[in-house]
Each structure stands twice: as C-alpha cells, then as structure tokens.
Design a protein around this motif. Sequence first.
Motif, mmCIF file in Angstrom:
data_model
loop_
_atom_site.group_PDB
_atom_site.id
_atom_site.type_symbol
_atom_site.label_atom_id
_atom_site.label_comp_id
_atom_site.label_asym_id
_atom_site.label_seq_id
_atom_site.Cartn_x
_atom_site.Cartn_y
_atom_site.Cartn_z
ATOM 1 N N ILE A 1 2.098 9.087 -6.197
ATOM 2 C CA ILE A 1 2.620 10.447 -6.035
ATOM 3 C C ILE A 1 3.709 10.742 -7.065
ATOM 4 O O ILE A 1 3.689 11.770 -7.752
ATOM 5 C CB ILE A 1 3.155 10.646 -4.606
ATOM 6 N N VAL A 2 4.665 9.788 -7.182
ATOM 7 C CA VAL A 2 5.757 9.989 -8.139
ATOM 8 C C VAL A 2 5.227 9.988 -9.573
ATOM 9 O O VAL A 2 5.648 10.792 -10.412
ATOM 10 C CB VAL A 2 6.836 8.908 -7.951
ATOM 11 N N GLY A 3 4.291 9.063 -9.844
ATOM 12 C CA GLY A 3 3.720 8.980 -11.186
ATOM 13 C C GLY A 3 2.985 10.249 -11.578
ATOM 14 O O GLY A 3 3.132 10.751 -12.695
ATOM 15 N N ILE B 1 0.833 -1.205 0.000
ATOM 16 C CA ILE B 1 0.000 0.000 0.000
ATOM 17 C C ILE B 1 0.866 1.253 0.000
ATOM 18 O O ILE B 1 0.622 2.211 -0.753
ATOM 19 C CB ILE B 1 -0.954 0.000 1.214
ATOM 20 N N LEU B 2 1.903 1.245 0.853
ATOM 21 C CA LEU B 2 2.810 2.385 0.883
ATOM 22 C C LEU B 2 3.523 2.565 -0.457
ATOM 23 O O LEU B 2 3.716 3.690 -0.936
ATOM 24 C CB LEU B 2 3.831 2.212 2.012
ATOM 25 N N ALA B 3 3.933 1.418 -1.057
ATOM 26 C CA ALA B 3 4.591 1.496 -2.358
ATOM 27 C C ALA B 3 3.635 2.030 -3.417
ATOM 28 O O ALA B 3 4.027 2.836 -4.280
ATOM 29 C CB ALA B 3 5.115 0.121 -2.762
ATOM 30 N N ALA B 4 2.353 1.601 -3.355
ATOM 31 C CA ALA B 4 1.367 2.083 -4.329
ATOM 32 C C ALA B 4 1.148 3.588 -4.179
ATOM 33 O O ALA B 4 1.044 4.321 -5.168
ATOM 34 C CB ALA B 4 0.048 1.341 -4.145
ATOM 35 N N ILE C 1 -0.329 0.380 -11.210
ATOM 36 C CA ILE C 1 -0.461 0.151 -9.768
ATOM 37 C C ILE C 1 -1.283 -1.094 -9.492
ATOM 38 O O ILE C 1 -0.972 -1.882 -8.583
ATOM 39 C CB ILE C 1 -1.081 1.392 -9.099
ATOM 40 N N MET C 2 -2.337 -1.298 -10.266
ATOM 41 C CA MET C 2 -3.149 -2.508 -10.100
ATOM 42 C C MET C 2 -2.345 -3.765 -10.416
ATOM 43 O O MET C 2 -2.462 -4.788 -9.748
ATOM 44 C CB MET C 2 -4.392 -2.422 -10.984
ATOM 45 N N GLY C 3 -1.507 -3.678 -11.439
ATOM 46 C CA GLY C 3 -0.635 -4.806 -11.757
ATOM 47 C C GLY C 3 0.353 -5.090 -10.641
ATOM 48 O O GLY C 3 0.706 -6.248 -10.379
ATOM 49 N N LEU D 1 -1.956 8.935 -19.718
ATOM 50 C CA LEU D 1 -0.910 8.571 -18.762
ATOM 51 C C LEU D 1 -1.483 8.245 -17.388
ATOM 52 O O LEU D 1 -0.976 7.350 -16.694
ATOM 53 C CB LEU D 1 0.108 9.707 -18.654
ATOM 54 N N ASN D 2 -2.535 8.921 -16.983
ATOM 55 C CA ASN D 2 -3.160 8.613 -15.694
ATOM 56 C C ASN D 2 -3.810 7.237 -15.697
ATOM 57 O O ASN D 2 -3.731 6.502 -14.708
ATOM 58 C CB ASN D 2 -4.191 9.687 -15.336
#
Length: 269
Positions: free
Chosen positions: A29-31, A21-24, A75-77, A67-68
């Motif tokens: 944010i970065v994306g 979750i934190l990574a997502a 993220i889902m992947g 892009l969004n």
Amino acid sequence: MDMQSIQTFLSTTATELAIKILAAIAFWIVGRWLIGWVITIMQAAMNRNRVDPTLTKYLGSIIAITLNVALVLGIMGFFGIQTTSFAALLAGAGLAIGAAWSGLLGNFAAGAFMLVLRPFKVGDFVSIGGVVGTVHELGLFGTVIVTPDNVNTIIGNGKIFADTIQNFSVLPVRRVERVAQLAIGVDPLDAIDRLKAAVAMIPNVSSEMPPEINLLDIKLEGPQISVRPYTHTDNYWQVYFDTNEAIVRVCKEAGWPAPSALHQFKQVS
C-alpha cells in the motif's frame, strides 16, 4: 516432541507469518502510494518545464512499470524468496512471452521509435493507421486518438509506424478543395472573379496564402472551377462548409442555370 511443543511452534510460526503478511500488505500500500506520488511529482516537473505531453505520459508509464516490478521483488525478498532465482525465472518467462506476444513487443518498440522521431504529439490532428483524428495519448503499446465524430480509438503503435503518417497540424495552413460545376454557357472567367470575391470574405481564410480559383476542366455539362482556400486545421470544416455555401450563393445571385448532363448523342451510321 510433545503436543505442547508442537502447539508452541505452530503458534509462533503462524504469528510470524501473519506479521509478515500484514507487513507485506503495508509495504504494498505504501509502495503504491509512493510510486503514484513520484510519478505525479515527475510529470508536474516536466509540465512546468514545458516538456512534450507525449513524452511525459510515455516516461510516466515506463517508470511506473519499473517501480512496480521493483516493489514486488522487494516484498518477495522480505519473505526470504531468492529474487535472483526469480529474476532468472522472469527472464525465461519473458522470452516465452516475447515469442507469444511478439506483436505487443513490436508495438512497444514502435512506440519507442515514435517517441524519438516524434512524427506527432498530443493534440495534433493526424491520419494514422487509416484513422483520422486528434491524438489524445501515446501509450506503451497503442496510440489513442479521438475521431471527428467523437469516437475514442486505439491503434497499435506497430501499425502506425509501418503505415503512412499524415500530420495536418505541422504546417500553419491547410488547403480546402472544392469544385464548382457550372452549366454550359456560363462564362468561366466571370465565375472565377465572382468566386474569388466571395471566398475571400469567408471567415478564417488565410490572407497570407490567397484562395486558388482556377478553371479546372471543361466537361459536357459545362466548365468546372476549382475553389481552394487555405485555412488553419482548427477551422478546416468551418471553411469547407462556408465555401460550399459561397459557391451556391454566387450561382444563385448570378442567375446561372443548374448544370445537366447531355442525354442525347448523335448516332453515327
């Protein structure tokens, strides 16, 4: 399986889930920052190459949406969700939404056609969808114009494309049309000469296309003189009002009486 094993399993699973979750969140944010950076760089490059601002904003909107969507799928992947199944579900939902929101899709298609045909661009003074104003932005589904009384107005692209489009900024000059109503007994030829001299002195009146001062009609109140100077769109209202003032000034300086309607008619028995 004893209680210790269950606790170990739950703690391990919860830790992995929290990390994902934190990574997502970090990816999101970065994306989003990268997407904004890409759009900014792209629009800056197009502006340096003097690309039409309308095209720049339109392509920026399309690329941002694409892009969004790609970011969400990525993220889902990461969470192990089969994006192919999601894509099929998205396509099915798209058909349902398309049927329900056919008007929005029509606006989108009309916007794409206007981008290709380019009947107007950002900064043009136009009459579209029954509204007159300056084009501020051409969006995916609607066009934003600012009316002369400074009202921000959004018009659906479908309505614009299906209606008459008048672009007042394409041609170098625009004609101002006024009518001078004179009283009975005033010499219209003398009035034409006086009005020609007065209108020619108005600032921003075109010299390449001289004002058209002609005898328009002869009414019961007296002759009518059409007063039609040409000017650039940016100076239209200034010349419009100055022309009115010139007509009043000429009539006053010449001492002509004010026109009045005839109220008495001969009875025919």
